[in-house]
Enzyme design. Structure first.
Site, PDB file in Angstrom:
ATOM      1  N   LYS A 107      36.750  40.482  35.959  1.00  0.00           N
ATOM      2  CA  LYS A 107      36.715  40.205  37.401  1.00  0.00           C
ATOM      3  C   LYS A 107      35.742  41.162  38.051  1.00  0.00           C
ATOM      4  O   LYS A 107      35.463  42.240  37.501  1.00  0.00           O
ATOM      5  CB  LYS A 107      38.100  40.404  38.011  1.00  0.00           C
ATOM      6  CG  LYS A 107      38.318  39.661  39.320  1.00  0.00           C
ATOM      7  CD  LYS A 107      38.615  38.191  39.114  1.00  0.00           C
ATOM      8  CE  LYS A 107      38.679  37.438  40.411  1.00  0.00           C
ATOM      9  NZ  LYS A 107      39.162  36.067  40.239  1.00  0.00           N
ATOM     10  N   GLY A 219      46.530  29.316  53.443  1.00  0.00           N
ATOM     11  CA  GLY A 219      45.156  29.618  53.027  1.00  0.00           C
ATOM     12  C   GLY A 219      44.391  28.327  52.974  1.00  0.00           C
ATOM     13  O   GLY A 219      44.848  27.348  52.352  1.00  0.00           O
TER      14      GLY A 219
HETATM   15  P1  NAD Z   1      38.338  31.202  50.085  1.00  0.00           P
HETATM   16  O1  NAD Z   1      37.572  32.388  50.504  1.00  0.00           O
HETATM   17  O2  NAD Z   1      37.595  29.920  49.956  1.00  0.00           O
HETATM   18  O3  NAD Z   1      39.568  30.986  51.085  1.00  0.00           O
HETATM   19  C1  NAD Z   1      40.523  31.963  51.385  1.00  0.00           C
HETATM   20  C2  NAD Z   1      41.372  31.397  52.521  1.00  0.00           C
HETATM   21  O4  NAD Z   1      42.491  32.242  52.755  1.00  0.00           O
HETATM   22  C3  NAD Z   1      40.619  31.289  53.854  1.00  0.00           C
HETATM   23  O5  NAD Z   1      40.941  30.062  54.464  1.00  0.00           O
HETATM   24  C4  NAD Z   1      41.230  32.422  54.689  1.00  0.00           C
HETATM   25  O6  NAD Z   1      41.207  32.132  56.076  1.00  0.00           O
HETATM   26  C5  NAD Z   1      42.643  32.404  54.152  1.00  0.00           C
HETATM   27  N1  NAD Z   1      43.382  33.630  54.425  1.00  0.00           N
HETATM   28  C6  NAD Z   1      42.984  34.909  54.286  1.00  0.00           C
HETATM   29  N2  NAD Z   1      43.972  35.749  54.679  1.00  0.00           N
HETATM   30  C7  NAD Z   1      45.000  34.952  55.061  1.00  0.00           C
HETATM   31  C8  NAD Z   1      46.292  35.198  55.569  1.00  0.00           C
HETATM   32  N3  NAD Z   1      46.718  36.437  55.743  1.00  0.00           N
HETATM   33  N4  NAD Z   1      47.082  34.136  55.863  1.00  0.00           N
HETATM   34  C9  NAD Z   1      46.651  32.867  55.686  1.00  0.00           C
HETATM   35  N5  NAD Z   1      45.440  32.575  55.213  1.00  0.00           N
HETATM   36  C10 NAD Z   1      44.630  33.600  54.909  1.00  0.00           C
HETATM   37  O7  NAD Z   1      39.045  31.601  48.724  1.00  0.00           O
HETATM   38  P2  NAD Z   1      39.572  30.634  47.573  1.00  0.00           P
HETATM   39  O8  NAD Z   1      38.497  30.520  46.559  1.00  0.00           O
HETATM   40  O9  NAD Z   1      40.190  29.419  48.167  1.00  0.00           O
HETATM   41  O10 NAD Z   1      40.702  31.566  46.929  1.00  0.00           O
HETATM   42  C11 NAD Z   1      42.028  31.631  47.462  1.00  0.00           C
HETATM   43  C12 NAD Z   1      42.949  32.172  46.393  1.00  0.00           C
HETATM   44  O11 NAD Z   1      42.852  31.351  45.244  1.00  0.00           O
HETATM   45  C13 NAD Z   1      42.606  33.595  45.924  1.00  0.00           C
HETATM   46  O12 NAD Z   1      43.773  34.285  45.577  1.00  0.00           O
HETATM   47  C14 NAD Z   1      41.765  33.337  44.700  1.00  0.00           C
HETATM   48  O13 NAD Z   1      41.758  34.462  43.830  1.00  0.00           O
HETATM   49  C15 NAD Z   1      42.495  32.152  44.135  1.00  0.00           C
HETATM   50  N6  NAD Z   1      41.707  31.379  43.181  1.00  0.00           N
HETATM   51  C16 NAD Z   1      40.585  30.721  43.553  1.00  0.00           C
HETATM   52  C17 NAD Z   1      39.880  30.029  42.597  1.00  0.00           C
HETATM   53  C18 NAD Z   1      38.658  29.218  42.951  1.00  0.00           C
HETATM   54  O14 NAD Z   1      38.146  28.529  42.053  1.00  0.00           O
HETATM   55  N7  NAD Z   1      38.209  29.199  44.184  1.00  0.00           N
HETATM   56  C19 NAD Z   1      40.291  30.010  41.268  1.00  0.00           C
HETATM   57  C20 NAD Z   1      41.463  30.689  40.926  1.00  0.00           C
HETATM   58  C21 NAD Z   1      42.156  31.374  41.894  1.00  0.00           C
END
Ligand code: NAD
Length: 417
Positions: A107, A219
């Site tokens: 990571k 989120g």
């Molecule tokens: P992203 O940046 O696209 O979105 C994050 C979202 O979370 C945003 O809408 C933001 O406004 C919201 N957010 C932040 N703080 C918040 C809070 N306190 N309350 C409510 N919403 C809040 O990120 P993502 O890629 O969608 O990732 C989100 C989660 O999924 C993370 O934990 C990430 O590690 C995990 N994840 C993502 C992927 C991927 O392929 N994108 C893969 C595995 C895991």
């Protein structure tokens, strides 16, 4: 929130210890698996648009490469710390193992607030990160990907910088690229789609009929938005609540999901969406719904709010949304938690497919990607469910046991332990 209770790396180690104990692993194996094998920190000078230079702190952790090149996303976030990156790298190790793809866990990240950076500043930061890390990454060593606040465009700049340094085409150095630059069809919604497949399998085992049921999504970024679209398409669920960092919206009748996503894309936030009442993040987590999709950041469900969670299934698209104490409470309440490193493994699975296609220089149609993803997620869920039944443990511990056993075996066969 950096006490041991909320420190993500302490949590990751606690979760591993429980699985290691249950599996009866020897002391050497436990100690090996409790720590990253390698970690780097970088000082990144970046020229800002106003001519000044800002210094950013970057990280890359290669947790365990016994099963293949380390693999894991890059997060740009103001709260990013080495411990968050270590935890996420550990979870990537268990994630690649639980879905049984030939990769290890890694990571990376940068402590920054991308919302305050212009597009040009983001590009310079992306390129600075690759200049600092180019010697440590590569298709056969360590392969980054997108995570919170990094996008396919950021991956494209990074790939370009890497290929410029190497002076040859090596698209497999990074995944989550735009399709036009060697990205895979189906990568953009893979995390959410994989989550839908395991939620479907869990509901079938629990005897829950999802069609016409409801879901709430905390989120609303990559994972959350596609969860909203696919929860209806794949599972037949109504989306009744969603939130982002500005707050949430609620409609007990269910949203027009496409309109909700368009509103977020157009305004950058969910609040203000017509046909909805405001709802706080806390209220959303406690809604009475069939499936809750935590899709934001770590430590959303804690010992404080876990007693009030009413969802039947919690499908953790985010990494680390539930603390260990909350896990115990949810299990005792009969809430079925699909643990993060299984629920969100669709992203890394299609990233792996992307690498395979890059290596072959031959690309698959989207239907083939979906079918292969479904097979992988369904097989992984079945392995975890079998462990639940045999060992009579909760789903997270079962998933850990499946994954840790596989990583420990690879370490043993290599003669490391
Ligand atoms: P992203 O940046 O696209 O979105 C994050 C979202 O979370 C945003 O809408 C933001 O406004 C919201 N957010 C932040 N703080 C918040 C809070 N306190 N309350 C409510 N919403 C809040 O990120 P993502 O890629 O969608 O990732 C989100 C989660 O999924 C993370 O934990 C990430 O590690 C995990 N994840 C993502 C992927 C991927 O392929 N994108 C893969 C595995 C895991």
């Amino acid at each position: 929130m950096d006490t041991d209770e909320y420190n993500p790396f302490s949590i990751a180690q606690r979760q591993l210890d429980e699985a290691a104990e249950r599996l009866g692993l020897d002391e050497g194996t436990r100690e090996l698996l409790r720590w990253p094998m390698r970690e780097y920190t970088f000082t990144l000078p970046v020229r800002m648009d106003d001519g000044t230079t800002r210094i950013f702190r970057g990280y890359r952790v290669q947790y365990n490469g016994s099963r293949g090149p380390t693999k894991g996303g890059l997060r740009w976030h103001p709260d990013e710390t080495i411990d968050t990156v270590r935890a996420l790298a550990a979870w990537m190790t268990w994630k690649t193992a639980v879905v049984d793809i030939p990769l290890g866990g890694g990571k990376g990240g940068v402590t920054c607030n991308p919302k305050e950076l212009s597009r040009n500043e983001q590009e310079r930061l992306a390129r600075a990160y690759i200049r600092a890390s180019a010697r440590m990454i590569g298709p056969h060593t360590d392969v980054p990907a997108p995570d919170v606040y990094t996008s396919p465009q950021v991956m494209a700049w990074m790939m370009d910088e890497y290929e410029t340094i190497r002076q040859e085409s090596r698209p497999g150095v990074i995944t989550g690229k735009p399709i036009a630059l060697g990205g895979s069809h189906g990568r953009v919604d893979a995390t959410a789609r994989g989550g839908m497949f395991v939620a479907r399998e869990a509901a079938a085992k629990l005897g829950i009929d999802l069609a016409g049921g409801t879901c709430a999504i905390q989120g609303f970024g990559n994972a959350g938005q596609y969860a909203a679209l696919l929860a209806g398409e794949v599972l037949g669920l109504k989306v009744v609540a969603a939130s982002d960092s500005h707050g949430g919206v609620y409609n007990p009748e269910g949203f027009d999901r496409k309109k909700l996503v368009d509103h977020k894309l157009f305004t950058g936030r969910l609040d203000g969406f017509p046909e909805a009442k405001p709802i706080s993040n806390e209220e959303l987590l406690e809604l009475d719904c069939t499936v809750l999709f935590p899709s934001a950041l770590e430590n959303s469900i804690t010992a404080v709010n876990a007693p009030n969670v009413k969802a039947k299934i919690v499908c953790e698209l985010a990494n680390g949304p539930t603390t260990p104490d909350a896990d115990t409470i949810l299990h005792e309440k009969g809430v079925f938690v699909i643990p993060d490193f299984l629920a969100n493994a669709g992203g890394v699975t299609v990233s792996y497919f992307e690498q395979v296609q890059n290596a072959y220089n031959h690309y698959w149609p989207v239907d083939e990607v979906h079918r292969k993803l479904d097979e992988t997620m369904t097989r992984a869920f079945a392995a975890v469910h079998e462990m639940i039944e045999i060992e009579k443990v909760h789903p997270r511990l079962a998933a850990y046991m499946v994954a840790v056993q596989r990583v420990a075996e690879a370490c043993r066969l290599r003669g490391w332990i």
